[in-house]
Design an enzyme around this catalytic site. Sequence first.
Site, PDB file in Angstrom:
ATOM      1  N   GLU A  59      -6.920   4.893   7.552  1.00  0.00           N
ATOM      2  CA  GLU A  59      -6.744   6.320   7.231  1.00  0.00           C
ATOM      3  C   GLU A  59      -7.999   6.881   6.557  1.00  0.00           C
ATOM      4  OE1 GLU A  59      -3.024   5.655   5.241  1.00  0.00           O
ATOM      5  OE2 GLU A  59      -2.154   5.147   7.188  1.00  0.00           O
ATOM      6  N   HIS A  68      -9.506   1.288   4.645  1.00  0.00           N
ATOM      7  CA  HIS A  68      -8.243   1.486   5.368  1.00  0.00           C
ATOM      8  C   HIS A  68      -8.475   2.450   6.536  1.00  0.00           C
ATOM      9  CE1 HIS A  68      -4.175   2.733   6.288  1.00  0.00           C
ATOM     10  NE2 HIS A  68      -3.797   1.600   5.744  1.00  0.00           N
ATOM     11  N   GLY A 123       2.271   2.342  10.619  1.00  0.00           N
ATOM     12  CA  GLY A 123       3.223   3.439  10.459  1.00  0.00           C
ATOM     13  C   GLY A 123       3.912   3.850  11.746  1.00  0.00           C
ATOM     14  N   LYS A 178       0.138   4.217  -0.385  1.00  0.00           N
ATOM     15  CA  LYS A 178      -0.548   5.411   0.148  1.00  0.00           C
ATOM     16  C   LYS A 178      -0.295   6.603  -0.779  1.00  0.00           C
ATOM     17  CE  LYS A 178      -0.147   3.310   4.647  1.00  0.00           C
ATOM     18  NZ  LYS A 178      -0.186   3.458   6.089  1.00  0.00           N
ATOM     19  N   SER A 229       3.223  -2.016  10.280  1.00  0.00           N
ATOM     20  CA  SER A 229       4.680  -2.046  10.481  1.00  0.00           C
ATOM     21  C   SER A 229       5.310  -3.408  10.148  1.00  0.00           C
ATOM     22  CB  SER A 229       5.029  -1.616  11.907  1.00  0.00           C
ATOM     23  OG  SER A 229       4.602  -0.283  12.132  1.00  0.00           O
ATOM     24  N   ASN A 260       0.868  -1.176   0.000  1.00  0.00           N
ATOM     25  CA  ASN A 260       0.000   0.000   0.000  1.00  0.00           C
ATOM     26  C   ASN A 260       0.905   1.226   0.000  1.00  0.00           C
ATOM     27  OD1 ASN A 260      -1.871   1.990   0.439  1.00  0.00           O
ATOM     28  ND2 ASN A 260      -2.419   1.336   2.517  1.00  0.00           N
ATOM     29  N   GLU A 315      -5.615  -4.788  10.385  1.00  0.00           N
ATOM     30  CA  GLU A 315      -4.536  -3.835  10.629  1.00  0.00           C
ATOM     31  C   GLU A 315      -4.823  -3.044  11.902  1.00  0.00           C
ATOM     32  OE1 GLU A 315      -2.450  -2.567   6.795  1.00  0.00           O
ATOM     33  OE2 GLU A 315      -4.385  -1.606   6.718  1.00  0.00           O
TER      34      GLU A 315
HETATM   35  P1  PGA Z   1       2.704   0.334   7.527  1.00  0.00           P
HETATM   36  O1  PGA Z   1       1.253   0.551   6.879  1.00  0.00           O
HETATM   37  O2  PGA Z   1       3.229  -0.976   6.988  1.00  0.00           O
HETATM   38  O3  PGA Z   1       3.507   1.500   7.078  1.00  0.00           O
HETATM   39  O4  PGA Z   1       2.507   0.285   9.004  1.00  0.00           O
HETATM   40  C1  PGA Z   1       0.397  -0.523   6.695  1.00  0.00           C
HETATM   41  C2  PGA Z   1      -0.884  -0.041   6.086  1.00  0.00           C
HETATM   42  O5  PGA Z   1      -1.330   1.068   6.407  1.00  0.00           O
HETATM   43  O6  PGA Z   1      -1.494  -0.743   5.270  1.00  0.00           O
END
Ligand code: PGA
Length: 311
Positions: free
Chosen positions: A160, A158, A234, A76, A274, A74, A228
């Site tokens: 976000e 997601h 992140g 983003k 992460s 992803n 997640e």
């Molecule tokens: P990350 O993000 O691996 O940077 O923690 C995962 C995601 O948001 O899908």
Amino acid sequence: MSKSSPDNNQNPKDLALDALKSVVSEAFVGKFTAVFPKLFKCQWKTYEGQKKFFANFSDTGCNMAGRKFCVGGNWKMNGDQKSIAEIAKTLSDATLDPNTEVVIGAPAIYLMYARNLLPCSIGVAGQNAYKVAKGAFTGEISPAMLKDIGADWVILGHSERRAIFKESDELIAEKAEHALAEGLKVIACIGETLEEREAGNTNDVVARQMCAYAKKIRDWTNVVVAYEPVWAIGTGKTATPDQAQEVHAYLRKWLVENVSQAVSDSLRIQYGGSVTAANAKELAKKPDIDGFLVGGASLKPEFVDIINARQ
Ligand code: PGA
């Protein structure tokens, strides 16, 4: 009379036919015995050869439960033409586990560009799509548009999108319903916040999010769920393999009770938050973790090691 001493009384036509048969059979047997060992050796001498040989006949790349490992990247809102070309080159040059399905979620504006640069074996996903095919929805894109430019997946729900853009469980489920109806495959995200985990509400939160999806999704064949935990996204704080497995196992139980045993057995559940090359192998060993959704590390060369985590 031996075969080698022809019968003088034999008809010359039969004699010619016999001679022809023996030439043909010897040529065939000779060729076969000469060629077969070569084939045999090149296919069997090395372990790689054996793997290739069997890959031609059998493999579906599934785990014991019949679920194929699936790793999503992803990106983003990251990347530009130059960096995307570099990532695509890294992925094209690498040896990727053929038993892992790989999907890249690129920013909408670069989807077609990424599609053209990435190997065909890698799927491409939108990171969002609206719940109808077209119309006056300024700034939105539709599943039909994603399909039109060669994307075959969409990431929905997601955290976000939920937290920053205030998308509700219901809207996300409607988007999933429409994307599936349009023929896209869906990575349906769920996950609890730190506050929710600390209050002991993890299971209730993921059950609520799953419930919204289940109200709209009839056929789960083209769905992958991405669990997640928001506190792990992140932040560099990965859930431990046991923490992730615990929620994945709960989700399978929830699916048995609320959807069906068959869907519980076959639905792939990714872990996200992460994930790095350093922790992917341990997470991948857990029986209910069927892949990853990877943010930050999917922009780096270590994404190759994450794809190959089960090797
Ligand atoms: P990350 O993000 O691996 O940077 O923690 C995962 C995601 O948001 O899908």
